[in-house]
Design an enzyme around this catalytic site. Sequence first.
Site, short mmCIF file in Angstrom:
data_model
loop_
_atom_site.label_atom_id
_atom_site.label_comp_id
_atom_site.label_asym_id
_atom_site.label_seq_id
_atom_site.Cartn_x
_atom_site.Cartn_y
_atom_site.Cartn_z
N GLU A 48 0.89 -1.17 0.00
CA GLU A 48 0.00 0.00 0.00
C GLU A 48 0.92 1.22 0.00
O GLU A 48 1.66 1.44 0.97
CB GLU A 48 -0.89 -0.02 1.24
CG GLU A 48 -2.03 0.95 1.22
CD GLU A 48 -3.14 0.60 0.23
OE1 GLU A 48 -3.96 1.48 -0.04
OE2 GLU A 48 -3.18 -0.54 -0.29
N ASP A 59 -4.59 11.12 8.37
CA ASP A 59 -3.39 10.53 8.98
C ASP A 59 -3.00 11.21 10.28
O ASP A 59 -3.16 12.42 10.45
CB ASP A 59 -2.22 10.59 7.99
CG ASP A 59 -2.42 9.63 6.83
OD1 ASP A 59 -2.54 8.42 7.11
OD2 ASP A 59 -2.48 10.07 5.68
#
Length: 262
Positions: A48, A59
């Site tokens: 990924e 994030d």
Amino acid sequence: MRYQNMFETLKKHEKMAFIPFVTLGDPNYEWSFEIIKTLIISGVSALELGFAFSDPVADGITIQVSHLRALKHASMAKNFQLLRAVRDYNPHIPIGLLAYANLIFSYGVDGFYAQIKECGVDSVLIADMPLIEKELVIKSAQKHQIKQIFIASPNASSKDLEQVATHSQGYIYTLARSGVTGASRILENDASAIIKTLKAFSPTPALLGFGISQKEHITNAKGMGADGVICGSALVKIIEENLNDENAMLEKIKGFIGGMIF
């Protein structure tokens, strides 16, 4: 087919998928390629890979900082070049992209999907695009044979989970908790109910992400019915802590992956 082959092989051996996340170009493109090669050699199931973005809202701090490191020299052209190099290095491993919508839309949706197909990418997950906007990308994904991944979150309704399960291809990204990415000591939530709901709607494998940093988390995820895990922050932390020593970084990554895969 790469995801399908991977999951079939893992199932035969009763193993969980282990998929690492790193940001392309972190800490620079040369090291980034060495990091990705080390991940492949260490036996990860798939990759990924993130496109660095200036405002990575999904994030936590560890991955935000990795975006900032990569942004010092990042470009879309260099990202595509590195993706091609990874695909040339290994023709079999599934490659997934994690990108923010702004990057894709400013590049041009159809052009982006055409380009990543040419680079040998298998899937795309758009971190900040709600399911309701899926029609903006789904035609281009299908046209260029890219699997579009959607996110199943802990607070999603049954109707939303049905949509996620129906439209996700390759795998479903299932959140172990709400909030942002980041390594955890313990998995706070039991995702078994969400995974059970997803599996009632679709046979597409469910992978658990957010907070995966220890081997026991993978055992827990397996107990919840997940088909594998995605691990980002714990790995990116190793990069952050070894920026002055490439060999030490690669050795520690190898050791970390070796301790997580079973």
